[in-house]
Design an enzyme around this catalytic site. Structure first.
Site, PDB file in Angstrom:
ATOM      1  N   GLU A  47       0.840  -1.197   0.000  1.00 24.50           N
ATOM      2  CA  GLU A  47       0.000   0.000   0.000  1.00 24.50           C
ATOM      3  C   GLU A  47       0.874   1.246   0.000  1.00 24.50           C
ATOM      4  O   GLU A  47       1.592   1.513   0.972  1.00 24.50           O
ATOM      5  CB  GLU A  47      -0.920   0.023   1.225  1.00 24.50           C
ATOM      6  N   ARG A  51       0.458  10.449   0.176  1.00 26.36           N
ATOM      7  CA  ARG A  51       0.782  11.554   1.090  1.00 26.36           C
ATOM      8  C   ARG A  51       2.008  12.333   0.655  1.00 26.36           C
ATOM      9  O   ARG A  51       2.397  13.291   1.323  1.00 26.36           O
ATOM     10  CB  ARG A  51       1.026  11.005   2.502  1.00 26.36           C
ATOM     11  N   LYS A 134     -11.362  -1.921   6.131  1.00 27.64           N
ATOM     12  CA  LYS A 134     -10.201  -1.489   6.899  1.00 27.64           C
ATOM     13  C   LYS A 134     -10.705  -0.952   8.241  1.00 27.64           C
ATOM     14  O   LYS A 134     -11.679  -0.209   8.281  1.00 27.64           O
ATOM     15  CB  LYS A 134      -9.457  -0.389   6.142  1.00 27.64           C
TER      16      LYS A 134
END
Length: 212
Positions: A47, A51, A134
């Site tokens: 993943e 950001r 999640k």
């Protein structure tokens, strides 16, 4: 892509290894060797969080690594979904959900691990067809004890908890029936990436594989 299919594909990805590395990549030059090191250690599902300025380019580079299944994390908007899909992401992860985000994942056929932290959020996603979710932020939202409790009234949902999970507490989660895998950043320390110590990262990945 319907939510039920998204969850089926997400379950397959979560089943590849007990840990999904959560990666913040600041230097594009690190992307490919980092992916190679993690895959070599036995962690193929990766993943990459959106950001940093080079995150999308990192996804493109890492997608070229044989055996890797690269996804995009921190999906917040439909634009994020579109860009992640175009960069080659095979799945998406979000800290929470909005209707527009879910619609975009359906439109662009990107399997989503939608974020939830409360029973109501979990139930709302389940109602839509998301049976794989999640749980975030895991430690701050109640940790393994919370997920164990949720498993009794809502056994239909399986989770990939992320947030505050480390080598020390990962087994607390992985021992639960409703946990498919955990997400964690400890397998790719910034210090090792800065030094180009890919062997150390491969070692951490191999260690993580043995958690289950």
């Amino acid at each position: 892509m319907k939510p039920s299919k998204q969850s089926r594909l997400a379950a397959e990805i979560c089943g590849l290894a007990p840990v999904v590395p959560v990666l913040v990549i600041d230097d594009l030059a690190h992307a490919k060797p980092l992916a190679e090191a993690l895959v070599k250690g036995g962690l193929p599902a990766l993943e990459v969080t959106l950001r940093t300025a080079c995150a999308l380019d990192a996804i493109r580079a890492m997608s070229e690594v044989p055996g890797g299944v690269v996804g995009a994390g921190t999906l917040l908007t439909p634009a994020d979904v579109k860009a992640a899909k175009a960069a080659g992401a095979k799945f998406g992860v979000s800290p929470g959900v909005t209707e527009r985000l879910l619609d975009a994942c359906a439109e662009y056929e990107l399997p989503l691990l939608p974020g939830a932290a409360t029973a109501s959020e979990i139930m709302a996603l389940l109602e839509l067809g998301y049976t794989v979710q999640k749980f975030f932020p895991a430690e701050q939202a109640g940790g393994a004890a919370y997920l164990k409790s949720i498993g009794s009234p809502i056994p239909q949902v399986s989770f990939c908890p992320t947030g505050g999970i480390s080598l020390k507490n990962a087994r607390d989660y992985l021992g639960l029936k409703n946990i498919l895998c955990v997400g964690g950043s400890w397998v790719a320390p910034k210090e090792a990436m800065a030094k180009g110590d890919w062997a150390a990262i491969t070692k951490l990945a191999a260690e993580a594989v043995l958690l289950r």
